[in-house]
Motif scaffolding. Sequence first.
Motif, PDB file in Angstrom:
ATOM      1  N   LEU A 138     -19.107  11.074 -18.251  1.00 47.07           N
ATOM      2  CA  LEU A 138     -17.711  10.669 -18.064  1.00 47.07           C
ATOM      3  C   LEU A 138     -16.925  10.637 -19.375  1.00 47.07           C
ATOM      4  N   TYR A 139     -17.594  10.927 -20.490  1.00 50.23           N
ATOM      5  CA  TYR A 139     -16.912  10.880 -21.788  1.00 50.23           C
ATOM      6  C   TYR A 139     -15.599  11.654 -21.786  1.00 50.23           C
ATOM      7  N   MET A 140     -15.669  12.890 -21.273  1.00 54.63           N
ATOM      8  CA  MET A 140     -14.511  13.773 -21.371  1.00 54.63           C
ATOM      9  C   MET A 140     -13.753  13.895 -20.047  1.00 54.63           C
ATOM     10  N   THR A 141     -14.148  13.125 -19.073  1.00 52.75           N
ATOM     11  CA  THR A 141     -13.506  13.254 -17.758  1.00 52.75           C
ATOM     12  C   THR A 141     -12.096  12.686 -17.805  1.00 52.75           C
ATOM     13  N   LYS A 142     -11.133  13.482 -17.334  1.00 55.39           N
ATOM     14  CA  LYS A 142      -9.733  13.034 -17.392  1.00 55.39           C
ATOM     15  C   LYS A 142      -9.154  12.786 -16.004  1.00 55.39           C
ATOM     16  N   ASP A 143      -9.667  13.540 -15.052  1.00 53.48           N
ATOM     17  CA  ASP A 143      -9.039  13.490 -13.729  1.00 53.48           C
ATOM     18  C   ASP A 143      -9.990  12.840 -12.729  1.00 53.48           C
ATOM     19  N   LEU A 144      -9.406  12.344 -11.643  1.00 54.53           N
ATOM     20  CA  LEU A 144     -10.256  11.692 -10.647  1.00 54.53           C
ATOM     21  C   LEU A 144     -10.352  12.536  -9.373  1.00 54.53           C
ATOM     22  N   HIS A 145      -9.233  12.730  -8.671  1.00 52.14           N
ATOM     23  CA  HIS A 145      -9.334  13.399  -7.367  1.00 52.14           C
ATOM     24  C   HIS A 145      -9.050  14.893  -7.424  1.00 52.14           C
ATOM     25  N   VAL A 146      -8.018  15.254  -8.158  1.00 53.69           N
ATOM     26  CA  VAL A 146      -7.682  16.683  -8.250  1.00 53.69           C
ATOM     27  C   VAL A 146      -7.411  17.027  -9.710  1.00 53.69           C
ATOM     28  N   PRO A 147      -7.613  18.291 -10.068  1.00 54.31           N
ATOM     29  CA  PRO A 147      -7.348  18.684 -11.451  1.00 54.31           C
ATOM     30  C   PRO A 147      -5.954  18.268 -11.896  1.00 54.31           C
ATOM     31  N   LYS A 148      -5.900  17.795 -13.103  1.00 59.39           N
ATOM     32  CA  LYS A 148      -4.642  17.410 -13.756  1.00 59.39           C
ATOM     33  C   LYS A 148      -3.999  16.139 -13.171  1.00 59.39           C
ATOM     34  N   ASP A 149      -4.735  15.403 -12.340  1.00 57.39           N
ATOM     35  CA  ASP A 149      -4.102  14.167 -11.840  1.00 57.39           C
ATOM     36  C   ASP A 149      -4.176  13.028 -12.865  1.00 57.39           C
ATOM     37  N   GLY A 150      -4.979  13.242 -13.909  1.00 56.92           N
ATOM     38  CA  GLY A 150      -5.068  12.228 -14.968  1.00 56.92           C
ATOM     39  C   GLY A 150      -5.623  10.902 -14.470  1.00 56.92           C
ATOM     40  N   GLY A 151      -6.275  10.958 -13.329  1.00 59.84           N
ATOM     41  CA  GLY A 151      -6.743   9.710 -12.713  1.00 59.84           C
ATOM     42  C   GLY A 151      -7.869   9.010 -13.449  1.00 59.84           C
ATOM     43  N   TRP A 152      -8.492   9.690 -14.413  1.00 58.96           N
ATOM     44  CA  TRP A 152      -9.568   9.015 -15.161  1.00 58.96           C
ATOM     45  C   TRP A 152      -9.223   8.945 -16.658  1.00 58.96           C
ATOM     46  N   SER A 153      -7.949   9.036 -16.949  1.00 58.24           N
ATOM     47  CA  SER A 153      -7.476   8.850 -18.323  1.00 58.24           C
ATOM     48  C   SER A 153      -6.738   7.524 -18.353  1.00 58.24           C
ATOM     49  N   PHE A 154      -6.954   6.780 -19.415  1.00 58.82           N
ATOM     50  CA  PHE A 154      -6.388   5.433 -19.442  1.00 58.82           C
ATOM     51  C   PHE A 154      -5.767   5.131 -20.800  1.00 58.82           C
ATOM     52  N   ALA A 155      -4.789   4.232 -20.747  1.00 60.35           N
ATOM     53  CA  ALA A 155      -4.148   3.811 -21.989  1.00 60.35           C
ATOM     54  C   ALA A 155      -5.102   2.933 -22.781  1.00 60.35           C
ATOM     55  N   TYR A 156      -4.955   2.980 -24.091  1.00 58.16           N
ATOM     56  CA  TYR A 156      -5.800   2.143 -24.945  1.00 58.16           C
ATOM     57  C   TYR A 156      -5.395   0.675 -24.764  1.00 58.16           C
ATOM     58  N   PRO A 157      -6.336  -0.191 -24.418  1.00 56.19           N
ATOM     59  CA  PRO A 157      -5.970  -1.600 -24.215  1.00 56.19           C
ATOM     60  C   PRO A 157      -5.610  -2.266 -25.538  1.00 56.19           C
ATOM     61  N   PRO A 158      -4.462  -2.899 -25.619  1.00 55.04           N
ATOM     62  CA  PRO A 158      -4.075  -3.525 -26.881  1.00 55.04           C
ATOM     63  C   PRO A 158      -5.117  -4.563 -27.298  1.00 55.04           C
ATOM     64  N   PRO A 159      -5.294  -4.779 -28.605  1.00 54.44           N
ATOM     65  CA  PRO A 159      -6.235  -5.810 -29.056  1.00 54.44           C
ATOM     66  C   PRO A 159      -5.874  -7.128 -28.387  1.00 54.44           C
ATOM     67  N   GLY A 160      -6.865  -7.910 -28.092  1.00 54.39           N
ATOM     68  CA  GLY A 160      -6.606  -9.172 -27.399  1.00 54.39           C
ATOM     69  C   GLY A 160      -7.014  -9.099 -25.939  1.00 54.39           C
ATOM     70  N   GLU A 161      -7.151  -7.888 -25.430  1.00 58.81           N
ATOM     71  CA  GLU A 161      -7.599  -7.764 -24.034  1.00 58.81           C
ATOM     72  C   GLU A 161      -9.104  -7.552 -24.000  1.00 58.81           C
TER      73      GLU A 161
END
Length: 774
Positions: A604-627
């Motif tokens: 899953l290291y490089m996985t970006k999408d979840l359901h369909v190509p280019k949906d970006g469903g497995w890309s996430f924003a970097y959680p700000p420090p403190g979370e």
Amino acid sequence: MNRLIDSPPAVERTRKFNLNRAQVVDENFTAFVRGWVSKAAAGAPPGQSDPIQRDSRLTCREAIELFESQIICRHQDVASREMRARNEGFYTIGSAGHEGNAVVGRLTRHTDIAFLHYRSGAFLAERARKVPPLDFVKDTMLSFAASSADPISGGRHKVWGSVPMWVPPQTSTIASHLPKSVGTALSIPRARRLGLPLPIPHDSIVVCSFGDATVNHAVAQTAFNVAARSAHQRLPVPILFVCEDNGIGISVETPPDWIEAAFGNRHGLTYFQGNGLDLVDAFEATAQAVEFCRQRQSPVFLHLRVVRLLGHAGSDAETEYHTWEQIEAAEAKDPLLSSAALLLSSYLLTPDAVLEMYEQARSRVRAAAEYAVTTPKLGSASKIMAPLAPCRPDAILAEARRLSPHEQRIKVFGGEQALPELGQPRHMAALINLGLHDLLIKYPEALLFGEDVAKKGGVYHVTTGLYAKFGAGRVFNTLLDETSILGIAIGAGHMGLLPIPEIQYLAYYHNAEDQIRGEACSLQYFSNDQYRNPMVIRIQGWGYQKGFGGHFHNDNSIAALRDVPGLIVATPARGDDAVKMMRTCMAMAKVDGRVIAFIEPIALYMTKDLHVPKDGGWSFAYPPPGEAIPLGEAAVHHPEAGDLTILTFANGTYMSLRAARTLRDEHKISARVVDLRWLNPLNEAVIVEQATATGRVLVVDEGRRTGGIAESILALLYESCGDRVKAARLNAKDTYIPLGPAADLVMPTERDIVQQAIAHLSRKSVKKVLGRNT
Ligand SMILES: Cc1ncc(C[n+]2csc(CCOP(=O)(O)OP(=O)(O)O)c2C)c(N)n1
Ligand SMILES: [Mg+2]
């Protein structure tokens, strides 16, 4: 110089084995001293039991004190057998014959941290002098009696260990303490170079003792190799290896002169040898060895020749493999006889004074033993387990949320606008990389190391850029040996550093697992939480790598991690979770000294999408420090779903989310997907809650059927929910993973999840579900 006593002790010896050899050796000593006639007075030639010479480094006072430590140690061995015979003591592996190691206790400082052989009792008796008002005798007797008042282990084990004497507890697994000894020796100069505070003086050395048979163990060999290789690289490695060579390991003889042949001329190790049966000779050799080690900051192998008396342990019938002549010949070499002869021939003590000292030591040990057996033992499982897994959730969460200085973040990330939380959503490898940047900023004492992690940035580029940003002092490649990597981590933890070792592939953790099972995770337990070796081990693992197949890069077995007492096992399924979980892991290491295995799903290291190509469903924003995500907190996807609960983790989460959509769209089944995130300890409450919410559970476990986490979950559901929950599991098969597409035949697939879900919901229920939804 051979100082062995040539004449057999003047006592009528018995060969009746039921008169135990402890008694024989004891009587030999008394008879020998009583029968002492000064050789000089008798006109005997010099050579045997020479008096202390003027040019000797050993002073008269030192000789007397060393002798006292030796006899205290001997009486402790005798007492351990007496206690055992009365079933009041539970450990009889002794130091008899090895008492020459007292000189190492004398010539090192009490802050020279020591990882000891189980026969190094006299070393400790002597070191104890440096830390008054320590009552070493009482403490040892408490330990033999498994008393909960034992100050080091609290009655959990007979260990050599002491907080004030800087001796972390060591049991009798041979060799496993050598890698961490080297790790500690490497960490002292490393912390010094980084300007970090050390718990012991900057010029400390590490003492590591062991037996002659132990040197053959792979784990010992790797430690010698790391020390020598580091010295070859001109790195400072202040370690004093002390081989207490009695020529035997239980019943297996070490070939004559093997130790000298193997270590006398080994590149990177400087060899010294001394006669451990002779105080003067052992003192001189040890003094030279210690000076060399401290001044040159270089690994030293001190070879002390000793004898083993009283068999391997109380239970060892030595006559099964030694003749009476051999046993008696060893007894005639008793180092206490030669020490007594030294004091007598030097006119430091009279025979009466020697015997008085000997009997006083006996009385002191016996009194301590009598007291120790009256003290309480550990009385409940909860008391026994208390130091195993300390956890202060509030303090951990506060630590995980603690922010680092903003300016430092700006500096490392290259400007306000470059802060990662402002950037685009990313895949897991990138997010973990950024998270590691932040952790190295937050913890100046954190070190990141492993195979290929530095310039190359790891085989999956997860550590890219860290070496350039934080330097070789904090981010470094190790040699290719997992035992050493983990040993270095343990040693770093001992020196107040916060190690983040990387194991390149889960399969290779198994090479080295004893460093975690036998050493790192046992330390808080055996020391009653007085010593800690915190670490967060990043392990790249699990299966499903496309195009890079085969078992060793797709290992899916965590059985060897699951049952390690006290080990936390974390495994994220997505990048933002990984960052937030890692913050908690570091906080647990920092606050409670915990050891955490953080398994990153490579596929899953490089996985970006979840359901369909280019949906970006497995890309996430970097959680700000403190979370941060607290230990045990699971993620519940589709909490409204009422037909089925899928309990899963890592790749299983990704596949289950996709399968859940198919179940919904094509089969009208609503499935909630619970990403457990933390596999040890399991959050039992959340599992039960989510299972009972639907009454139907499918565990999707990419681990093998045997030893996979599903076993625990099903047992838990059976015990806690009974008929309220119907549960099934989907596991990998009990096999190694094959190469290429065949891997899918033995691992759970998305299709399997869909099929199993349908099959698991009974026909009636499925119809009902279908009916309701159509
Ligand atoms: C890894 C491991 N394997 C086997 C044992 C069982 N064992 C205990 S002591 C010992 C012999 C050790 O001999 P040596 O290193 O010479 O020490 P000595 O007891 O002679 O002082 C063995 C085989 C062990 N404790 N640990
Ligand atoms: Mg031995």
